[in-house]
Design an enzyme around this catalytic site. Structure first.
Site, PDB file in Angstrom:
ATOM      1  N   ARG A 231       0.837  -1.203   0.000  1.00  0.00           N
ATOM      2  CA  ARG A 231       0.000   0.000   0.000  1.00  0.00           C
ATOM      3  C   ARG A 231       0.874   1.257   0.000  1.00  0.00           C
ATOM      4  O   ARG A 231       2.024   1.229   0.409  1.00  0.00           O
ATOM      5  CB  ARG A 231      -0.912   0.015   1.227  1.00  0.00           C
ATOM      6  CG  ARG A 231      -1.998  -1.041   1.222  1.00  0.00           C
ATOM      7  CD  ARG A 231      -2.890  -0.921   2.456  1.00  0.00           C
ATOM      8  NE  ARG A 231      -2.099  -0.936   3.684  1.00  0.00           N
ATOM      9  CZ  ARG A 231      -1.757   0.137   4.391  1.00  0.00           C
ATOM     10  NH1 ARG A 231      -2.165   1.335   3.998  1.00  0.00           N
ATOM     11  NH2 ARG A 231      -1.030   0.018   5.477  1.00  0.00           N
TER      12      ARG A 231
ATOM     13  N   LYS B 251      -8.160  -2.893   1.963  1.00  0.00           N
ATOM     14  CA  LYS B 251      -8.046  -1.946   3.064  1.00  0.00           C
ATOM     15  C   LYS B 251      -8.885  -0.692   2.839  1.00  0.00           C
ATOM     16  O   LYS B 251      -9.227   0.002   3.786  1.00  0.00           O
ATOM     17  CB  LYS B 251      -6.574  -1.581   3.285  1.00  0.00           C
ATOM     18  CG  LYS B 251      -5.751  -2.740   3.834  1.00  0.00           C
ATOM     19  CD  LYS B 251      -6.363  -3.344   5.110  1.00  0.00           C
ATOM     20  CE  LYS B 251      -5.475  -4.423   5.697  1.00  0.00           C
ATOM     21  NZ  LYS B 251      -6.107  -5.079   6.888  1.00  0.00           N
TER      22      LYS B 251
ATOM     23  N   HIS C 216      -8.996  -4.767  13.803  1.00  0.00           N
ATOM     24  CA  HIS C 216      -7.935  -5.334  12.968  1.00  0.00           C
ATOM     25  C   HIS C 216      -7.331  -6.489  13.752  1.00  0.00           C
ATOM     26  O   HIS C 216      -6.327  -6.332  14.458  1.00  0.00           O
ATOM     27  CB  HIS C 216      -6.898  -4.251  12.669  1.00  0.00           C
ATOM     28  CG  HIS C 216      -5.923  -4.632  11.609  1.00  0.00           C
ATOM     29  ND1 HIS C 216      -4.631  -4.164  11.577  1.00  0.00           N
ATOM     30  CD2 HIS C 216      -6.038  -5.442  10.529  1.00  0.00           C
ATOM     31  CE1 HIS C 216      -4.005  -4.658  10.531  1.00  0.00           C
ATOM     32  NE2 HIS C 216      -4.831  -5.441   9.885  1.00  0.00           N
TER      33      HIS C 216
ATOM     34  N   SER D 127       2.774  -6.519  12.833  1.00  0.00           N
ATOM     35  CA  SER D 127       3.622  -7.479  12.138  1.00  0.00           C
ATOM     36  C   SER D 127       4.777  -7.929  13.027  1.00  0.00           C
ATOM     37  O   SER D 127       5.425  -7.117  13.688  1.00  0.00           O
ATOM     38  CB  SER D 127       4.170  -6.838  10.864  1.00  0.00           C
ATOM     39  OG  SER D 127       5.014  -7.730  10.178  1.00  0.00           O
TER      40      SER D 127
ATOM     41  N   LYS E 117       0.769 -13.011  15.562  1.00  0.00           N
ATOM     42  CA  LYS E 117      -0.696 -13.089  15.460  1.00  0.00           C
ATOM     43  C   LYS E 117      -1.141 -14.289  14.627  1.00  0.00           C
ATOM     44  O   LYS E 117      -2.012 -15.061  15.044  1.00  0.00           O
ATOM     45  CB  LYS E 117      -1.252 -11.799  14.859  1.00  0.00           C
ATOM     46  CG  LYS E 117      -2.780 -11.768  14.778  1.00  0.00           C
ATOM     47  CD  LYS E 117      -3.286 -10.457  14.211  1.00  0.00           C
ATOM     48  CE  LYS E 117      -2.976 -10.317  12.741  1.00  0.00           C
ATOM     49  NZ  LYS E 117      -3.676  -9.177  12.117  1.00  0.00           N
ATOM     50  N   THR E 118      -0.542 -14.447  13.459  1.00  0.00           N
ATOM     51  CA  THR E 118      -0.926 -15.562  12.585  1.00  0.00           C
ATOM     52  C   THR E 118      -0.595 -16.894  13.227  1.00  0.00           C
ATOM     53  O   THR E 118      -1.406 -17.828  13.221  1.00  0.00           O
ATOM     54  CB  THR E 118      -0.209 -15.437  11.226  1.00  0.00           C
ATOM     55  OG1 THR E 118      -0.563 -14.194  10.621  1.00  0.00           O
ATOM     56  CG2 THR E 118      -0.617 -16.566  10.298  1.00  0.00           C
TER      57      THR E 118
END
Length: 531
Positions: free
Chosen positions: A53, A194, A214, A232, A236-237
């Site tokens: 982005r 987004k 989020h 990041s 989290k993942t």
């Protein structure tokens, strides 16, 4: 007005494809030589100049609808309605004799808060991304589809900054009055995803009292929902991917009065250094019709080399959520039972797990803290703090305190919800001196919280942050739970805790005037300065 724009574009285009299935979109991409297939059958494409982005080139139209509601500044950059209209007319003319792919889809798995979105793309693979990432209406839903929002994405159209009022040739413009998003000059698909997330972050709090988040979400066998927030590198993942729990969604959710619901119909996973051993669910999801962005291959093969960063470190895989074996059929769950704020504290100060009061939860939600470590970016030689309000500040059209206060209202209405701060970073010293907290211990702490094994534990208050440190946790050495105990030099720890507290206080200063007294009182304390 938006329906007229749709019809106009369809007339101008040489051919308009509507609601093509995934297989057809893959075939059309291959026919136009815009992509190739990997050995797993995934469609591999390149997004060109932009592989991520461009936040400084995202604008919001400033008009009567937004003048007094948007939190204007470096994140929400205003642009005039006249510039928007001019660009829309130019983009419409640009469509003359071009093929377009149009798709009716929606965001929001809870029908009460559903937002219908029609997407217009100039490449079939961008439309495939929308097929995967947005929710897909059924045949009967398509028959009664009522258009609300339009995304018009034309990567080939370049703005002239001197004439068009943009910063560069690329732009993303959100117009809440016209219910449109214009994207030009960039083929990066995440701008569409987004863009709609930003729209929902504006509409849901004021119109419905729904908290947009989020975060990832999963659900246990008893229907208990857990939310995972984190920037990041915080895990989290990794921590939300649990074979014993069903995945509700991996990135964007809403918390309504009685449900948590996914905004999306798919996942947009990072692929850097992906392996079957580290991320088995994501690795297995990359198969036929999955869209792989900006990846490279081992020489002379169509086997993806996920370690290759020659194009970008932001390699991505877009796939429908049903590519994940344990995903819920309907991406809706009950209100959360446990909420985890994940942080990678490279300073070695925060406990590996701690319980937050409602006020502390609002404060840490507003802070959105983690840290970078040396080697992650050019010029980073020692740990650096990162604060991103609500763990996604760049997507917040409203002032961050609006979301923090709404979280507080949700927690006050549901006192049974537990909020945990989990440090996946360092202990026994900062990065370079201490050790990274073992993943097996972090998993054990998260599981203990989810299973209620920490509920009746005795908690000790951290001197600076006031957060509750459990004295015991199954499967975790007791000495690890209090970070001060892991440092050989206790005075050095106290000094480091003062330093991190100061960073929190300095960051919070920008929100202090708008924040409630409850949030302000949850700020860390500078113990040594008071002596």
């Amino acid at each position: 007005m938006t329906i007229m724009v749709m019809e106009r574009l369809a007339i101008l285009a040489s051919k308009a494809y509507l609601n093509q299935d995934a297989n057809t979109l893959v075939r059309q991409t291959l026919e136009r030589r815009q992509g190739i297939l990997s050995d797993k059958g995934a469609l591999c494409i390149q997004t060109g100049k932009f592989t991520g982005r461009s936040p400084k080139d995202r604008f919001i139209v400033r008009d009567e609808c937004t003048e007094n509601t948007i939190d204007w500044g470096e994140i929400n950059i205003p642009i005039s309605a006249e510039i928007f209209d001019s660009l829309l007319n130019k983009m419409s003319a640009f469509m003359l004799d071009r093929e377009v792919w149009m798709r009716h889809c929606y965001a929001g798995a809870n029908p009460t808060y559903r937002l219908n979105v029609t997407v217009i793309n100039t490449t079939p693979w961008a439309n495939l991304f929308c097929h995967h990432l947005f929710l897909r209406p059924s045949v009967s839903e398509l028959e009664n589809y009522q258009q609300e929002w339009i995304i018009l994405q034309i990567p080939e159209f370049l703005a002239d900054p001197a004439i068009d009022g943009t910063r560069q040739e690329n732009f993303t413009i959100i117009n809440f009055s016209r219910k449109m998003i214009l994207i030009g000059g960039s083929a990066y698909t995440g701008e569409m995803k987004k863009g709609i997330f930003s729209v929902l972050n504006f509409l849901l709090p004021y119109e419905y009292g729904v908290l947009p988040m989020h975060c990832s979400a999963n659900e246990g066998e008893q229907g208990d929902v857990a939310l995972f927030f984190g920037l990041s590198g915080t895990g989290k993942t990794t921590l939300s991917a649990d074979a014993s729990r069903k995945l509700i969604g991996d990135d964007e959710h809403g918390w309504a009065d009685d449900t948590v619901f996914n905004f999306e119909g798919g996942c947009y996973a990072k692929c850097i250094d992906l392996s079957k051993e580290k991320e088995p669910q994501i690795f297995s999801a990359i198969k036929h019709t999955t869209l792989l962005e900006n990846v490279s291959f081992f020489t002379g093969t169509n086997i993806v080399d996920y370690s290759d960063t020659d194009i970008t470190e932001n390699t991505r895989a877009a796939y429908p959520i049903d590519h994940i074996k344990n995903a819920k059929d309907r991406s809706v769950g009950k209100i959360p039972k446990n909420i985890f704020f994940l942080t990678c504290d490279a300073f070695g100060v925060l406990p590996p797990i701690s319980k937050l009061t409602t006020a502390q939860a609002m404060y840490h939600f507003l802070s959105g803290y983690t840290a970078k470590v040396a080697g992650t970016e050019v010029g980073v030689r020692e740990p650096q703090s990162i604060f991103s309000a609500c763990f996604g500040q760049v997507f917040l059209p409203l002032h961050p305190t609006v979301y923090a206060e709404l979280l507080g209202k949700k927690l006050d209405a549901h006192p049974e919800v537990s909020v945990w701060l989990v440090n996946t970073g360092w202990t026994g010293g900062p990065y370079g001196t201490g050790n990274r907290i073992r993943l097996q211990y972090t998993r054990a702490m998260v599981q203990a919280a989810i299973q209620g094994e920490l509920t009746n534990q005795t908690f000790k208050s951290h001197p600076n942050f006031g957060i509750g440190i459990p004295q015991e946790c199954p499967g975790v050495p007791a000495e690890l739970l209090d970070p001060r105990n892991t440092w050989k030099n206790k005075h050095a720890y106290d000094k480091q805790a003062e330093m991190l507290s100061t960073l929190f206080i300095q960051n919070f200063h920008q929100y202090k005037a708008e924040a409630s007294e409850e949030i302000r009182n949850a700020s860390p304390k500078l113990i040594q300065m008071e002596v």
